[in-house]
Design an enzyme around this catalytic site. Sequence first.
Site, PDB file in Angstrom:
ATOM      1  CB  SER A 148      15.832 -22.552  16.946  1.00 49.03           C
ATOM      2  OG  SER A 148      15.187 -21.344  17.188  1.00 49.03           O
ATOM      3  CB  SER A 149      12.115 -21.502  13.241  1.00 52.05           C
ATOM      4  OG  SER A 149      11.641 -20.753  12.304  1.00 52.05           O
ATOM      5  CE1 TYR A 162       7.741 -24.374  13.721  1.00 49.21           C
ATOM      6  CE2 TYR A 162       8.721 -22.605  12.847  1.00 49.21           C
ATOM      7  CZ  TYR A 162       8.635 -23.859  13.190  1.00 49.21           C
ATOM      8  OH  TYR A 162       9.803 -24.422  12.537  1.00 49.21           O
ATOM      9  CE  LYS A 166      11.099 -25.531  15.448  1.00 51.41           C
ATOM     10  NZ  LYS A 166      11.909 -26.720  15.977  1.00 51.41           N
TER      11      LYS A 166
END
Length: 255
Positions: A148-149, A162, A166
């Site tokens: 993920s982020s 983005y 994610k």
Amino acid sequence: MHSKLHGKTALVTGSSRGIGRATALGLAREGTLIAVHYGRDEQAAKETVNLIEKDGGRAFTVGAQLGADGAVDRLFAGLEAGLREHTGRTVLDILVNNAAATGFGGAPEDVTAEEVDRMFAVNAKAPFLIIQRTLDLMPEGGRIVNISSAVTRKAIPEQLAYAMSKGSIDQLTLHLARHLAPRGITVNSVLPGATDNGGDAFRMPEVREPMSQLSAFKRLGAPADVADVVVFLTTDQARWVTGSCLDATGGSLLG
């Protein structure tokens, strides 16, 4: 090689560089046969394989440009062929969904529909479809790790598209962890922060310095910093961890 994952098999998407490459190397050191996936750069994927083999491990490449029509079919055709060649069967014990589409979208008002489609095709739809196909190959006790982020936990408007894509990974992790628990399969996600993936931008002081300040340790993350967390989640030591999003940002979310 007698180690934690001896005899296991793994697919690491986007493992031609960065976190994916470091994850492939880490899993291989623990005795795993690695399918090194790449989208466009076959030579970089072969370099990952060479690094693994020099370290005494085993690996093969498989190419598919995720997000394109038929990409998942091509990925699994190559994966299953490689598994048969190296093991005589098509069992996949570990899946690491690492490949991602990135890009600086600018102000939310300026993000195009095409950019949103690209982000979701690679970052959300592809991992979902890859997991669907993996489940036919994965035995009980398998491991799925999704990358993920940190931008899913911290507001960065310039990264909205983005972050949205994610965020889908985190939902994929949560719901599949419950669904796959009866099979003993764990599903977790890892949240990297600013990590030096070897790209040209990270050689620029005007990029490195401010990004280094995001971490509590005042440095950029190295791919291995994140990869070591991923490898842990694939071992039996993490058997009681599922449905979790592990913060591997170096304290970037501490505030």
